[in-house]
Design an enzyme around this catalytic site. Structure first.
Site, PDB file in Angstrom:
ATOM      1  CD  GLU A 117      -2.934   0.990   2.394  1.00 46.26           C
ATOM      2  OE1 GLU A 117      -2.781   0.086   3.243  1.00 46.26           O
ATOM      3  OE2 GLU A 117      -3.790   1.876   2.499  1.00 46.26           O
ATOM      4  CB  ALA A 119      -7.876   0.666   9.766  1.00 44.10           C
TER       5      ALA A 119
END
Ligand code: NAG
Ligand code: NAG
Length: 499
Positions: free
Chosen positions: A169, A210
Site C-alpha cells: 500500500e 485504520a
C-alpha cells in the site's frame, strides 16, 4: 538533348518526392487517428476500512507504457461502511451492495461497450480487512470470495481481489504520487546524459481510517536487505524505497485508542468521561463496543459491550495533545538513531513529501492550504480546539461525526508527523498537503493498477517506433526541400529548352 534528360530527371525527382511526402503524411495521420481512437480503461476498487471507492482510469492505448499518460476518468464513493463490515447486518449489506452496483454501472456507462472486455477490474482491500483477517479469517475469506464472484460476472476482464499488505500500500502510494507529479523519467539516451540517476522523487504519506503509510526514496546503498526497503526498477531507473505501514494508526482506529485511554484513565466509577479533544458544549453517548470492539483497542472484560459512557467535551488543546501522545510508544526508540516510533526503523527524512487522504482532510478542515508552517498549524489547531460547539456548528458545514473529531485529528497529525516521523519546524515546510494532481486523486489504487498491468516497464526501449514528431518533421523537411529543388531545376531546364 542533355537538357531534355536533365528535365526528365528533375521531373522524376519532383514526382518521387511528392509521392514520398504523401506516403509519410498518410502514415503519420493514420497513426494519429488510430491513437486518438484507441483509448484504454481500467477499474480499481479501493476497499478501505471505512469506505470503498471505485476509480476508473483512462489512457491512450498506444502510449500505455509511457510516463504520466493515465488519468482518472471518474471516482465513485460506495455508500455505507467498508467491506469488512459485510455480513454483520443484512439491511446494511443490501445498501452497500446496491451502492456498489450503482458505481459499477456508472463506470460501465463511461466506457464504450466495445472496450468492456478489454477493461481490467481489480479490488484491493487494506487495513480494515487486515484487521478482520487477524480476528476471523473465515469471515474475511468469505467477503473477498463474494466480491470476486460478483466482479467475475461483470463484462470486464477480472484481474484480482485480495488484501494487499501495508508495505505494498505504501509503495503503490509512492508510485501514484510520483507518477502523477511527472517525476518518473524514462531512461533514454538524453536522460542518461542529463540525469544519470533519474529524477528527483517525492515522499508519500497516506492517512486512512485504520492504517497510515510513509514511503520515500533513499540512496541505493541504504538498508540493503533490511526490512522496510523495496527495490524497484521503473522506466530503466532503480529506486530504493523505504516504506512502513502502521496498523491501528489510521485516523479512526487511533481515535478509538484515544477514547479507550480516556475511559481507562477515569478514576471515578461514574460513567461520565471528560474528553479534552471534544469541544466544550459537545457531549455524546458511546457504548463500550464502540470503543473497545476493535482489535486495535484491546477488549477489557471489565466492560460489557452494551455499557454506555457519556463523553463530555472540555475543549482543552494541550490536554488533547497529551492524551494523543500516550498512544505512541516513543520509549522503544529512545537512544536509537533512525527510528520513528514503536521501535520501527526509519532512515533520515529527505526531500519533499506529499501528505494526502486524512492528512489533507485534516488541514482542509482547519482551512489551511497546501503548504504552511508548523507554527501556523499549531496555532490554528489550538484556536480550533478552543472553540465551543455552538461556534463550530455555526461556522463549519461539516457533519457532526466529523466535526467533533477534528481537534483530535489535528493533534494526531501533529504527533504522528513531529513526534513519530520526526519532522522539524524546518522539514515540515517540505510537506505538501494535497488531495489531487490534475483532477486525479492521490491514492494507492493508481499505482496498484499500473503495477498489476505492467504499465511501468522496468526497462524501456531506448529507441521508440513508430516515429515521434521530431523524426516526422525531419523527413517532411528533407523531402519538401528535395521537391522544391527538383521543381526549380525542372523550371530552369524547361526555360533552356524553350529558348
Ligand atoms: C507495454 O509493456 C508490456 C510489458 O513490457 C508489453 O507487453 C506491452 O505490449 C507494452 N504495450 C505497448 C503499447 O507498448
Ligand atoms: C467467523 O466468521 C464466520 C463466518 O462469518 C462465523 O460463522 C464465525 O462464527 C466467526 N467466528 C468467530 C470466532 O467469530
Amino acid at each position: 538533348m542533355a537538357s531534355r534528360l536533365a528535365g526528365s530527371l528533375a521531373l522524376f525527382f519532383l514526382l518521387a518526392s511528392i509521392a514520398v511526402l504523401i506516403a509519410v503524411a498518410v502514415v503519420q495521420v493514420h497513426k494519429r487517428t488510430y491513437e486518438s481512437a484507441g483509448q484504454r480503461f481500467g477499474i480499481v476498487l479501493d476497499a478501505g476500512s471505512s469506505r470503498t471507492t471505485l476509480y476508473l482510469y483512462q489512457w491512450p492505448a498506444e502510449k500505455e507504457n509511457n510516463t504520466g499518460v493515465v488519468s482518472q476518468n471518474l471516482s465513485c464513493l460506495v455508500e455505507g461502511p467498508g467491506i469488512s463490515s459485510l455480513g454483520q447486518d443484512s439491511i446494511q449489506d443490501q445498501k452497500t451492495w446496491s451502492s456498489l452496483k450503482n458505481c459499477v454501472a456508472k463506470a460501465r456507462e463511461a466506457i464504450p461497450p466495445s472496450l468492456h472486455s478489454n477493461t481490467t477490474i481489480s479490488l484491493g482491500a487494506t487495513a480494515g480487512m487486515r484487521l478482520l483477517r487477524s480476528q476471523n479469517e473465515t469471515a474475511s475469506d468469505e467477503i473477498l470470495q463474494s466480491l470476486e464472484n460478483y466482479l467475475k460476472g461483470l463484462p470486464f476482464s477480472f484481474r484480482n481481489a485480495s488484501i494487499i499488505s501495508g508495505e505494498e500500500e505504501g509503495l503503490y502510494g509512492w508510485i501514484t504520487a510520483n507518477y502523477l507529479k511527472g517525476n518518473f523519467l524514462e531512461r533514454n539516451l538524453w536522460n542518461l546524459w542529463v540525469r544519470p540517476h533519474g529524477g528527483e522523487t517525492i515522499g508519500s504519506m497516506d492517512l486512512g481510517g485504520a492504517s497510515t503509510q510513509i514511503a520515500f526514496n533513499t540512496p541505493l546503498d541504504e538498508g540493503v536487505g533490511a526490512e522496510g526497503f523495496i527495490r524497484v526498477w521503473l522506466y530503466g531507473y532503480g529506486y530504493n524505497v523505504y516504506t512502513h505501514s502502521f496498523l491501528c494508526y489510521g485516523k479512526n482506529e487511533a481515535h478509538k485508542r484515544v477514547l479507550a485511554a480516556l475511559v481507562l484513565a477515569k478514576k471515578s466509577p461514574s460513567k461520565t468521561v471528560e474528553n479534552p479533544c471534544f469541544p466544550v458544549g459537545y457531549r455524546t453517548n458511546m457504548s463500550a463496543a464502540d470503543i473497545f470492539g476493535s482489535p486495535c483497542t484491546e477488549q477489557r472484560p471489565v466492560y460489557a459491550p452494551h455499557e454506555q459512557f457519556l463523553l463530555v467535551g472540555t475543549g482543552d488543546p494541550a490536554g488533547c495533545r497529551a492524551v494523543v501522545h500516550t498512544i505512541f510508544d516513543l520509549q522503544s526508540c529512545h537512544g536509537l538513531a533512525n527510528c520513528s516510533f514503536n521501535g520501527v526503523y526509519q532512515p533520515a527524512l529527505s526531500g519533499h513529501f506529499l501528505a494526502y487522504a486524512g492528512f489533507y482532510h485534516t488541514a482542509n478542515a482547519l482551512k489551511l492550504n497546501r503548504s504552511f508552517t508548523l507554527d501556523l498549524f499549531n496555532s490554528t489547531t489550538f484556536a480550533f480546539c478552543s472553540k465551543n460547539w455552538t461556534t463550530l456548528t455555526a461556522n463549519y458545514e461539516i457533519k457532526e461525526k466529523y466535526l467533533m473529531a477534528h481537534c483530535f485529528s489535528a493533534n494526531y497529525v501533529y504527533t504522528l508527523l513531529v513526534e513519530g516521523y520526526k519532522f522539524t519546524a524546518e522539514t515540515w515546510n517540505n510537506i505538501l498537503f494535497e488531495k489531487t494532481v490534475d483532477k486525479s486523486d492521490i491514492a494507492w489504487s493508481l499505482g496498484y493498477m499500473l503495477t498489476l498491468s505492467n504499465m511501468i516497464p522496468a526497462e524501456p526501449k531506448l529507441l521508440r517506433l513508430p516515429m515521434d514528431n521530431s523524426v516526422f518533421a525531419g523527413l517532411l523537411f528533407m523531402f519538401s526541400s528535395l521537391a522544391i529543388l527538383s521543381l526549380m531545376f525542372l523550371i530552369i531546364s524547361l526555360v533552356r529548352v524553350c529558348y
